[in-house]
Design a protein around this motif. Structure first.
Motif, PDB file in Angstrom:
ATOM      1  N   HIS A 220      16.557  -9.988  -0.145  1.00  0.00           N
ATOM      2  CA  HIS A 220      16.521  -8.466  -0.080  1.00  0.00           C
ATOM      3  C   HIS A 220      16.827  -7.934  -1.431  1.00  0.00           C
ATOM      4  O   HIS A 220      17.261  -8.836  -2.289  1.00  0.00           O
ATOM      5  CB  HIS A 220      17.401  -7.464   0.839  1.00  0.00           C
ATOM      6  N   SER A 221      16.349  -6.825  -2.014  1.00  0.00           N
ATOM      7  CA  SER A 221      16.622  -6.457  -3.209  1.00  0.00           C
ATOM      8  C   SER A 221      16.299  -7.284  -4.459  1.00  0.00           C
ATOM      9  O   SER A 221      16.830  -7.263  -5.462  1.00  0.00           O
ATOM     10  CB  SER A 221      18.146  -6.029  -3.474  1.00  0.00           C
ATOM     11  N   CYS A 222      15.053  -7.655  -4.353  1.00  0.00           N
ATOM     12  CA  CYS A 222      14.542  -8.960  -5.336  1.00  0.00           C
ATOM     13  C   CYS A 222      14.045  -8.238  -6.602  1.00  0.00           C
ATOM     14  O   CYS A 222      13.066  -8.286  -6.968  1.00  0.00           O
ATOM     15  CB  CYS A 222      13.821  -9.631  -4.779  1.00  0.00           C
ATOM     16  N   THR A 223      14.978  -7.714  -7.330  1.00  0.00           N
ATOM     17  CA  THR A 223      14.647  -7.354  -8.927  1.00  0.00           C
ATOM     18  C   THR A 223      14.886  -8.414  -9.630  1.00  0.00           C
ATOM     19  O   THR A 223      15.155  -9.491  -9.239  1.00  0.00           O
ATOM     20  CB  THR A 223      15.907  -6.293  -9.185  1.00  0.00           C
ATOM     21  N   PRO A 224      14.085  -8.203 -11.058  1.00  0.00           N
ATOM     22  CA  PRO A 224      13.964  -9.545 -11.947  1.00  0.00           C
ATOM     23  C   PRO A 224      15.620 -10.022 -12.117  1.00  0.00           C
ATOM     24  O   PRO A 224      15.599 -11.337 -11.903  1.00  0.00           O
ATOM     25  CB  PRO A 224      13.553  -8.849 -13.057  1.00  0.00           C
TER      26      PRO A 224
ATOM     27  N   ARG B 186       6.302   0.497  -5.385  1.00  0.00           N
ATOM     28  CA  ARG B 186       5.496  -0.107  -6.037  1.00  0.00           C
ATOM     29  C   ARG B 186       5.481  -0.743  -7.497  1.00  0.00           C
ATOM     30  O   ARG B 186       5.622  -2.067  -7.570  1.00  0.00           O
ATOM     31  CB  ARG B 186       3.886   0.387  -5.794  1.00  0.00           C
ATOM     32  N   ALA B 187       6.014   0.125  -8.043  1.00  0.00           N
ATOM     33  CA  ALA B 187       6.255  -0.383  -9.658  1.00  0.00           C
ATOM     34  C   ALA B 187       7.520  -1.443  -9.750  1.00  0.00           C
ATOM     35  O   ALA B 187       7.201  -2.295 -10.384  1.00  0.00           O
ATOM     36  CB  ALA B 187       6.517   0.899 -10.556  1.00  0.00           C
ATOM     37  N   GLU B 188       8.218  -1.120  -8.861  1.00  0.00           N
ATOM     38  CA  GLU B 188       9.398  -2.138  -8.982  1.00  0.00           C
ATOM     39  C   GLU B 188       9.084  -3.647  -8.446  1.00  0.00           C
ATOM     40  O   GLU B 188       9.575  -4.567  -8.843  1.00  0.00           O
ATOM     41  CB  GLU B 188      10.551  -1.633  -7.844  1.00  0.00           C
TER      42      GLU B 188
ATOM     43  N   GLU C 160       0.755  -1.250  -0.313  1.00  0.00           N
ATOM     44  CA  GLU C 160       0.099   0.098  -0.039  1.00  0.00           C
ATOM     45  C   GLU C 160       0.909   1.204   0.014  1.00  0.00           C
ATOM     46  O   GLU C 160       0.469   2.288  -0.366  1.00  0.00           O
ATOM     47  CB  GLU C 160      -0.881  -0.110   1.045  1.00  0.00           C
ATOM     48  N   LYS C 161       2.016   1.110   0.767  1.00  0.00           N
ATOM     49  CA  LYS C 161       3.041   2.431   0.671  1.00  0.00           C
ATOM     50  C   LYS C 161       4.280   1.881  -0.045  1.00  0.00           C
ATOM     51  O   LYS C 161       4.813   0.932   0.244  1.00  0.00           O
ATOM     52  CB  LYS C 161       2.964   2.777   2.187  1.00  0.00           C
ATOM     53  N   ASP C 162       5.055   2.784  -0.506  1.00  0.00           N
ATOM     54  CA  ASP C 162       6.065   2.714  -1.047  1.00  0.00           C
ATOM     55  C   ASP C 162       7.507   2.728   0.190  1.00  0.00           C
ATOM     56  O   ASP C 162       8.334   3.531  -0.210  1.00  0.00           O
ATOM     57  CB  ASP C 162       6.579   3.666  -2.226  1.00  0.00           C
ATOM     58  N   LYS C 163       7.184   1.958   0.887  1.00  0.00           N
ATOM     59  CA  LYS C 163       8.145   1.916   2.156  1.00  0.00           C
ATOM     60  C   LYS C 163       9.188   1.226   2.088  1.00  0.00           C
ATOM     61  O   LYS C 163      10.374   1.526   2.160  1.00  0.00           O
ATOM     62  CB  LYS C 163       7.319   1.493   3.446  1.00  0.00           C
ATOM     63  N   CYS C 164       9.434  -0.218   1.462  1.00  0.00           N
ATOM     64  CA  CYS C 164      10.409  -0.848   1.332  1.00  0.00           C
ATOM     65  C   CYS C 164      11.073  -0.973  -0.112  1.00  0.00           C
ATOM     66  O   CYS C 164      12.179  -1.099  -0.275  1.00  0.00           O
ATOM     67  CB  CYS C 164      10.105  -2.428   1.813  1.00  0.00           C
ATOM     68  N   ALA C 165       9.953  -0.514  -1.026  1.00  0.00           N
ATOM     69  CA  ALA C 165      10.628  -0.646  -2.344  1.00  0.00           C
ATOM     70  C   ALA C 165       9.278   0.131  -3.225  1.00  0.00           C
ATOM     71  O   ALA C 165       8.330   0.149  -2.585  1.00  0.00           O
ATOM     72  CB  ALA C 165      10.755  -1.802  -2.998  1.00  0.00           C
TER      73      ALA C 165
END
Length: 135
Positions: free
Chosen positions: A104-108, A52-54, A45-50
């Motif tokens: 952590h940092s779970c990008t594609p 939203r789009a990411e 709901e919030k862009d707190k840890c990353a």
């Protein structure tokens, strides 16, 4: 409670037919033969840890890539999109069960390594692993 035509008493308003259909759906998803289950914090709901789009991009990648690798569902690897895994830092965050390995940092790109090295190869990706503090 009143029994349905099969004689079964519905659980909390669900018919026996609905329950049987749910069991079939779970079987098709591989839920009775799960080897690993990946939970990914995506779409909070919030862009707190990353942002939203990411998180959404990571989720889309995970769904697509599990299919491409023929790992998803009935092949034993389940995935769940979680709105929040309550870490709220260094995201997107993921956890792989039953191994209890957090990332952590779970990008594609990082998810690709997790799939190749951890899920397929059996070795957690230490570079992106969240470890329990020693203090």
């Amino acid at each position: 409670m009143v029994a349905d035509v099969t004689g079964a008493v519905p659980a909390e308003g669900h018919s026996q037919d609905e329950i049987v259909q749910a069991e079939r759906a779970l079987a098709q998803l591989g839920g009775f033969a799960t080897q690993r289950h990946i939970f990914l914090c995506a779409g909070p709901e919030k862009d707190k840890c990353a942002p939203r789009a990411e998180g959404e991009a990571s989720w889309a990648f995970l769904k697509k890539r599990l299919g491409e690798l023929k790992l998803g569902g009935a092949q034993g690897i389940l995935r769940t999109k979680a709105g929040c895994l309550r870490v709220c830092l260094a995201g997107p965050v993921a956890v792989v069960y039953p191994d209890e390995v957090w990332y952590h940092s779970c990008t594609p790109a990082v998810l690709e390594r997790i799939l190749q090295e951890h899920v397929i190869g059996g070795q957690p990706v230490e570079e992106f692993r969240l470890h329990q503090p020693q203090d």
